[in-house]
Design an enzyme around this catalytic site. Structure first.
Site, PDB file in Angstrom:
ATOM      1  N   VAL A 108       4.616  -4.109  11.540  1.00  0.00           N
ATOM      2  CA  VAL A 108       3.974  -5.117  11.225  1.00  0.00           C
ATOM      3  C   VAL A 108       2.551  -5.274  11.549  1.00  0.00           C
ATOM      4  O   VAL A 108       2.441  -5.010  13.105  1.00  0.00           O
ATOM      5  CB  VAL A 108       4.928  -6.464  11.160  1.00  0.00           C
ATOM      6  CG1 VAL A 108       3.822  -7.737  10.589  1.00  0.00           C
ATOM      7  CG2 VAL A 108       6.065  -6.563  10.612  1.00  0.00           C
ATOM      8  N   CYS A 109       1.303  -5.385  10.741  1.00  0.00           N
ATOM      9  CA  CYS A 109       0.247  -5.460  11.526  1.00  0.00           C
ATOM     10  C   CYS A 109      -0.360  -4.472  12.107  1.00  0.00           C
ATOM     11  O   CYS A 109      -0.017  -3.212  11.878  1.00  0.00           O
ATOM     12  CB  CYS A 109       0.168  -6.933  12.200  1.00  0.00           C
ATOM     13  SG  CYS A 109      -1.420  -7.681  12.544  1.00  0.00           S
ATOM     14  N   THR A 110      -0.675  -4.811  13.458  1.00  0.00           N
ATOM     15  CA  THR A 110      -1.192  -3.558  14.264  1.00  0.00           C
ATOM     16  C   THR A 110      -0.170  -2.796  15.109  1.00  0.00           C
ATOM     17  O   THR A 110      -0.126  -1.895  15.912  1.00  0.00           O
ATOM     18  CB  THR A 110      -2.342  -4.110  15.215  1.00  0.00           C
ATOM     19  OG1 THR A 110      -1.852  -5.240  15.883  1.00  0.00           O
ATOM     20  CG2 THR A 110      -3.683  -4.602  14.486  1.00  0.00           C
ATOM     21  N   THR A 128      -2.230  -1.688   7.754  1.00  0.00           N
ATOM     22  CA  THR A 128      -2.262  -2.444   8.964  1.00  0.00           C
ATOM     23  C   THR A 128      -3.167  -3.830   8.780  1.00  0.00           C
ATOM     24  O   THR A 128      -3.421  -4.226   7.230  1.00  0.00           O
ATOM     25  CB  THR A 128      -2.954  -1.908  10.043  1.00  0.00           C
ATOM     26  OG1 THR A 128      -2.643  -2.596  11.247  1.00  0.00           O
ATOM     27  CG2 THR A 128      -4.452  -1.481   9.894  1.00  0.00           C
ATOM     28  N   SER A 159       0.850  -4.993   6.183  1.00  0.00           N
ATOM     29  CA  SER A 159      -0.480  -5.487   6.633  1.00  0.00           C
ATOM     30  C   SER A 159      -0.229  -6.384   7.429  1.00  0.00           C
ATOM     31  O   SER A 159       0.908  -6.617   8.099  1.00  0.00           O
ATOM     32  CB  SER A 159      -1.270  -6.033   5.221  1.00  0.00           C
ATOM     33  OG  SER A 159      -0.656  -6.937   4.688  1.00  0.00           O
TER      34      SER A 159
END
Length: 214
Positions: A108-110, A128, A159
């Site tokens: 998830v995300c970074t 991301t 993202s």
């Protein structure tokens, strides 16, 4: 769907973004409640003891790396802590080792940068957080898509922040079927409103899927 069993782990570390892991955790544990989903679902950290999250939440992991069993799936959340953890050989070795036998690796995300540093994103499609898309492109060996979530084989990326909820629902649908994913969605009452707050200029700063239609 009855009797579905897997070991699912969620990695945490200091300065992890709270919703990055709590959102997927909610979907996973709801899955277990409504349709006998993953058991156990473990919060995993490098060391025993409290982990300090990005916004001040403190959590206690279930297991450390040393105590963690082989996992069928591992989710790596993001947050500012990932900028440190991409240079943490102990954490990267743990992620890579789990990937060798896991059915799926998710971020998830970074958290995508941790997967990359562990050797899992080279040559793959991924996404991301919108503010880190260019940084992911700059790695040079990832096909970056501006999507809510992306699946490339056994690797899933999403993202930013809240997108982990959508990622997990999509993973549940892929693994256990649309009906089970629908039961989880209903139990969680996760039906995001279509409202977009702020100006078109503000919205245009985000990824392509959020930009106002021409």
């Amino acid at each position: 769907m009855k009797g579905f069993k897997m070991n699912f782990g969620i990695l945490v570390f200091d300065d992890v973004e709270e919703l990055d892991f709590v959102g997927p955790w909610e979907m996973l544990t709801m899955w277990s409640k409504v349709a006998e989903g993953p058991s156990p679902c473990l919060i995993v950290a490098q060391n025993p003891g409290p982990v300090r999250c990005a916004k001040g939440l403190s959590i206690n992991p279930h297991v450390s790396f040393a105590d963690c069993p082989p996992l069928d799936c591992l989710l790596v959340p993001g947050g500012q802590g990932t900028r440190r953890e991409v240079s943490n050989p102990v954490l990267l070795d743990f992620v890579a080792a789990q990937a060798r036998h896991a059915q799926a690796m998710l971020s998830v995300c970074t958290g995508s940068f941790v997967l990359h540093a562990a050797g899992l994103l080279s040559g793959k499609k991924a996404t991301t957080h919108w503010a880190s898309l260019d940084r992911l492109r700059a790695l040079g060996d990832v096909t970056v898509l501006e999507e809510r979530y992306v699946q490339d084989g056994t690797v899933w990326t999403s993202s930013g922040v809240s997108a982990g909820i959508d990622l997990m629902l999509a993973y549940i649908a892929s693994t256990a079927g649309d009906e089970v994913a629908g039961q989880v969605q209903l139990a969680a009452e996760y039906y995001p409103a279509s409202v977009r707050y702020g100006s078109a200029e503000l919205q245009a700063r985000g990824p392509a899927y959020l930009r106002p239609k021409a």
